[in-house]
Design a protein around this motif. Structure first.
Motif, PDB file in Angstrom:
ATOM      1  N   ALA A 132       0.815  -1.219   0.000  1.00 44.56           N
ATOM      2  CA  ALA A 132       0.000   0.000   0.000  1.00 44.56           C
ATOM      3  C   ALA A 132       0.846   1.265   0.000  1.00 44.56           C
ATOM      4  O   ALA A 132       0.359   2.330  -0.384  1.00 44.56           O
ATOM      5  N   THR A 133       2.112   1.175   0.399  1.00 51.11           N
ATOM      6  CA  THR A 133       3.007   2.335   0.369  1.00 51.11           C
ATOM      7  C   THR A 133       3.135   2.897  -1.034  1.00 51.11           C
ATOM      8  O   THR A 133       3.506   4.049  -1.225  1.00 51.11           O
ATOM      9  N   LEU A 134       2.813   2.102  -2.011  1.00 52.14           N
ATOM     10  CA  LEU A 134       2.923   2.497  -3.417  1.00 52.14           C
ATOM     11  C   LEU A 134       1.885   3.541  -3.829  1.00 52.14           C
ATOM     12  O   LEU A 134       2.110   4.307  -4.781  1.00 52.14           O
ATOM     13  N   HIS A 135       0.750   3.624  -3.125  1.00 51.73           N
ATOM     14  CA  HIS A 135      -0.377   4.458  -3.560  1.00 51.73           C
ATOM     15  C   HIS A 135      -0.001   5.895  -3.923  1.00 51.73           C
ATOM     16  O   HIS A 135      -0.413   6.396  -4.980  1.00 51.73           O
ATOM     17  N   ALA A 158       0.600  -5.979  -9.056  1.00 50.30           N
ATOM     18  CA  ALA A 158      -0.364  -6.025 -10.160  1.00 50.30           C
ATOM     19  C   ALA A 158      -1.796  -5.934  -9.643  1.00 50.30           C
ATOM     20  O   ALA A 158      -2.637  -5.226 -10.213  1.00 50.30           O
ATOM     21  N   ALA A 159      -2.081  -6.627  -8.551  1.00 49.43           N
ATOM     22  CA  ALA A 159      -3.434  -6.588  -7.979  1.00 49.43           C
ATOM     23  C   ALA A 159      -3.762  -5.203  -7.449  1.00 49.43           C
ATOM     24  O   ALA A 159      -4.889  -4.702  -7.631  1.00 49.43           O
ATOM     25  N   LEU A 160      -2.798  -4.553  -6.798  1.00 49.26           N
ATOM     26  CA  LEU A 160      -3.050  -3.208  -6.279  1.00 49.26           C
ATOM     27  C   LEU A 160      -3.306  -2.230  -7.419  1.00 49.26           C
ATOM     28  O   LEU A 160      -4.235  -1.412  -7.358  1.00 49.26           O
ATOM     29  N   LEU A 161      -2.487  -2.288  -8.460  1.00 47.38           N
ATOM     30  CA  LEU A 161      -2.670  -1.389  -9.601  1.00 47.38           C
ATOM     31  C   LEU A 161      -4.046  -1.574 -10.224  1.00 47.38           C
ATOM     32  O   LEU A 161      -4.744  -0.601 -10.544  1.00 47.38           O
ATOM     33  N   THR A 213     -11.157   6.641 -15.359  1.00 46.54           N
ATOM     34  CA  THR A 213     -10.691   6.841 -13.982  1.00 46.54           C
ATOM     35  C   THR A 213      -9.993   8.188 -13.874  1.00 46.54           C
ATOM     36  O   THR A 213      -9.698   8.850 -14.864  1.00 46.54           O
ATOM     37  N   HIS A 214      -9.711   8.613 -12.607  1.00 45.64           N
ATOM     38  CA  HIS A 214      -9.176   9.956 -12.390  1.00 45.64           C
ATOM     39  C   HIS A 214      -7.684  10.065 -12.667  1.00 45.64           C
ATOM     40  O   HIS A 214      -7.140  11.164 -12.713  1.00 45.64           O
ATOM     41  N   GLY A 215      -6.998   8.953 -12.829  1.00 44.40           N
ATOM     42  CA  GLY A 215      -5.584   9.014 -13.177  1.00 44.40           C
ATOM     43  C   GLY A 215      -4.656   9.288 -12.018  1.00 44.40           C
ATOM     44  O   GLY A 215      -3.502   9.668 -12.216  1.00 44.40           O
ATOM     45  N   GLY A 216      -5.130   9.101 -10.795  1.00 47.20           N
ATOM     46  CA  GLY A 216      -4.274   9.278  -9.635  1.00 47.20           C
ATOM     47  C   GLY A 216      -4.639  10.517  -8.835  1.00 47.20           C
ATOM     48  O   GLY A 216      -5.248  11.456  -9.346  1.00 47.20           O
ATOM     49  N   LEU A 217      -4.259  10.503  -7.553  1.00 44.58           N
ATOM     50  CA  LEU A 217      -4.549  11.612  -6.651  1.00 44.58           C
ATOM     51  C   LEU A 217      -3.327  12.497  -6.476  1.00 44.58           C
ATOM     52  O   LEU A 217      -2.191  12.015  -6.451  1.00 44.58           O
ATOM     53  N   SER A 218      -3.564  13.783  -6.308  1.00 43.41           N
ATOM     54  CA  SER A 218      -2.479  14.734  -6.111  1.00 43.41           C
ATOM     55  C   SER A 218      -1.797  14.496  -4.770  1.00 43.41           C
ATOM     56  O   SER A 218      -2.423  14.046  -3.799  1.00 43.41           O
ATOM     57  N   ARG A 219      -0.506  14.833  -4.697  1.00 45.38           N
ATOM     58  CA  ARG A 219       0.211  14.790  -3.425  1.00 45.38           C
ATOM     59  C   ARG A 219       0.032  16.094  -2.657  1.00 45.38           C
ATOM     60  O   ARG A 219       0.443  16.194  -1.490  1.00 45.38           O
ATOM     61  N   ASP A 289     -11.648   2.776  12.853  1.00 47.85           N
ATOM     62  CA  ASP A 289     -11.782   1.882  11.695  1.00 47.85           C
ATOM     63  C   ASP A 289     -11.704   2.675  10.391  1.00 47.85           C
ATOM     64  O   ASP A 289     -11.088   2.223   9.419  1.00 47.85           O
ATOM     65  N   HIS A 290     -12.335   3.849  10.364  1.00 47.12           N
ATOM     66  CA  HIS A 290     -12.228   4.703   9.182  1.00 47.12           C
ATOM     67  C   HIS A 290     -10.763   5.067   8.920  1.00 47.12           C
ATOM     68  O   HIS A 290     -10.291   5.031   7.769  1.00 47.12           O
ATOM     69  N   ILE A 291     -10.054   5.437   9.974  1.00 47.00           N
ATOM     70  CA  ILE A 291      -8.648   5.817   9.816  1.00 47.00           C
ATOM     71  C   ILE A 291      -7.838   4.655   9.246  1.00 47.00           C
ATOM     72  O   ILE A 291      -7.022   4.834   8.334  1.00 47.00           O
ATOM     73  N   ALA A 292      -8.062   3.461   9.791  1.00 44.74           N
ATOM     74  CA  ALA A 292      -7.300   2.289   9.340  1.00 44.74           C
ATOM     75  C   ALA A 292      -7.546   2.010   7.860  1.00 44.74           C
ATOM     76  O   ALA A 292      -6.608   1.692   7.114  1.00 44.74           O
ATOM     77  N   ARG A 293      -8.791   2.135   7.413  1.00 45.11           N
ATOM     78  CA  ARG A 293      -9.072   1.911   5.994  1.00 45.11           C
ATOM     79  C   ARG A 293      -8.458   3.013   5.136  1.00 45.11           C
ATOM     80  O   ARG A 293      -7.894   2.739   4.065  1.00 45.11           O
ATOM     81  N   ASN A 294      -8.552   4.246   5.599  1.00 49.36           N
ATOM     82  CA  ASN A 294      -8.026   5.360   4.802  1.00 49.36           C
ATOM     83  C   ASN A 294      -6.510   5.324   4.677  1.00 49.36           C
ATOM     84  O   ASN A 294      -5.960   5.669   3.626  1.00 49.36           O
ATOM     85  N   ARG A 295      -5.814   4.919   5.746  1.00 51.53           N
ATOM     86  CA  ARG A 295      -4.349   4.905   5.653  1.00 51.53           C
ATOM     87  C   ARG A 295      -3.876   3.872   4.630  1.00 51.53           C
ATOM     88  O   ARG A 295      -2.838   4.067   3.974  1.00 51.53           O
ATOM     89  N   GLU A 296      -4.636   2.755   4.479  1.00 54.22           N
ATOM     90  CA  GLU A 296      -4.268   1.760   3.478  1.00 54.22           C
ATOM     91  C   GLU A 296      -4.607   2.249   2.076  1.00 54.22           C
ATOM     92  O   GLU A 296      -3.791   2.178   1.163  1.00 54.22           O
ATOM     93  N   THR A 297      -5.820   2.775   1.921  1.00 51.76           N
ATOM     94  CA  THR A 297      -6.282   3.202   0.605  1.00 51.76           C
ATOM     95  C   THR A 297      -5.440   4.342   0.038  1.00 51.76           C
ATOM     96  O   THR A 297      -5.184   4.404  -1.165  1.00 51.76           O
TER      97      THR A 297
END
Length: 423
Positions: A132-135, A158-161, A213-219, A289-297
């Motif tokens: 998930a660090t790749l996001h 590949a699955a994450l992408l 798709t949106h093509g990625g999120l801004s940093r 729980d919201h935080i845990a999901r968001n940090r992965e996503t």
């Protein structure tokens, strides 16, 4: 002290691929230390002592220190100073006491095989890190070089992408670069069917966003609110961008996100730079729980989540470089506790949307200095057959920087100055 520790980067081609000075350092070393794989790349030398790197790995640093002053050569992969053993040893051994002979890193070899300009590529070692660090690196057209953690990493990437809308991305897995077993596997993320291969591999990714798709999120700060999983307890996008600008994340700094809600501030703080760290303190289990999901996503799995209510939950935490209070500013002693824990030069930012909260921030401004700002934002909404402005609830923002400590003038010598403790 003359250098007693020599660190030699070695590739899959073994001693034959080393420069003359590095080869001499390995072949003439009275004691050679390294992993069994590295030691196997060097022919037996009469009289040379071979010492395998121990398990667990961290014990090797103490073993190296135990040889201090006696000649020791340590073998490492590729360039030891690029996310490698040499960089870690340099934190334990003074630079004047060690020599380093780098070989081409695996990412340099991969870029050479692919014809990629290395300065235009994002690199990320996945050793011991969640995929998930790749996001945060994902955007249309990005080129990535990833160091696999093990043979299953390419399929995980590949699955994450594919799950993130980048199934059209092309992948090349380059195994055993620079050696006789070098191999390359190619495919797309959505259609990756290659079986697990070598543990030692570089995964080259050319990101391609799927249609629609949106093509990625801004940093940059201010992600859309719907990028987060939340129950409405979220610092809204426009206020969040202003808040993060005042928090001013810098590489390596630590944020306390107190009353974190869904974790949006801490998550965007960490997305600002890979070395930024954050602790989210939240009393409600559902919001944790919201935080845990968001940090992965959103690609910051290193975000630490603390269950508890501040200020009691702050006890024992590492002092922060910045603190955000998104709620609870009326809790007795909370602002004072955060201010006391804040490092000199650190920033404290607190938001309020109620009159009581605003009163607490006005009092904090009177006690600590800093500044107050009120954010008023309106969004267009349907109004009959037309559209009109609907104001959002105003947000009062308090921000203050903690002064740096003033160094007193020394009136007599100290141990740091003379090496001796004054009588």
């Amino acid at each position: 002290m003359d250098p007693w520790l020599t660190v030699v980067g070695i590739g899959e081609d073994g001693v034959a691929g080393l420069g003359e000075a590095a080869r001499r350092a390995v072949l003439e070393a009275p004691r050679l230390m390294g992993s069994p794989r590295h030691l196997g790349l060097v022919p037996d030398i009469p009289g040379q002592v071979r010492e395998p790197w121990p398990t667990p790995f961290a014990e090797g640093y103490e073993r190296v220190q135990g040889h201090r002053g006696a000649p020791l050569c340590v073998l490492a992969s590729g360039d030891p100073m690029w996310h490698g053993l040499g960089a870690t040893l340099a934190r334990h051994v003074p630079p004047a006491e060690m020599r380093v002979f780098p070989a081409p890193s695996c990412v340099s070899l991969a870029a050479a095989r692919l014809g990629w300009a290395l300065h235009a590529v994002a690199t990320l070692p996945l050793h011991g890190r969640p995929v998930a660090t790749l996001h945060p690196l994902l955007h249309d057209g990005a080129r990535l070089l990833l160091l696999a953690d093990n043979r299953d990493t390419p399929a995980q990437v590949a699955a994450l992408l594919t799950a993130r809308g980048f199934g059209a991305s092309t992948l090349s897995v380059l195994e055993h670069l620079g050696g006789p077993r070098e191999r390359r596997l190619d495919g797309t993320a959505a259609a990756w069917t290659h079986p697990p291969g070598a543990d030692l591999a570089v995964i080259a990714v050319t990101c391609a966003a799927d249609t629609g798709t949106h093509g990625g999120l801004s940093r940059l700060a201010g992600l859309p609110d719907d990028a987060f999983d939340h129950d409405g307890q979220i610092t809204k996008r426009d206020a969040r961008a202003v808040t993060l600008a005042r928090l001013a994340p810098r590489p390596g700094e630590l944020l306390w996100d107190v009353g974190a809600g869904c974790g949006s501030i801490g998550i965007e703080w960490m997305r600002a730079d890979p070395t930024c760290r954050a602790i989210a303190i939240e009393t409600r289990a559902d919001r944790r729980d919201h935080i845990a999901r968001n940090r992965e996503t959103l690609g910051v799995p290193g975000l630490v989540i603390i269950a508890g209510e501040a200020p009691a939950a702050l006890d024992g935490l590492e002092p922060p470089d910045a603190v955000f209070l998104g709620g609870g500013v009326t809790i007795d002693g909370l602002i004072a506790a955060c201010w006391a824990a804040l490092k000199p030069g650190g920033r404290l930012v607190a938001n309020a949307v109620t009159l009581e909260g605003e009163a607490a921030l006005v009092a904090a401004r009177a006690n600590l200095g800093g500044s107050l700002a009120r954010l008023s934002v309106a969004h267009d909404r349907p109004l009959g057959g037309f559209r009109g402005w609907q104001p959002a609830v105003p947000v009062t923002v308090f921000s203050v920087a903690k002064p740096h400590a003033t160094k007193p003038h020394a009136t007599k010598p100290h141990a740091d100055d003379t090496g001796e403790t004054p009588a």
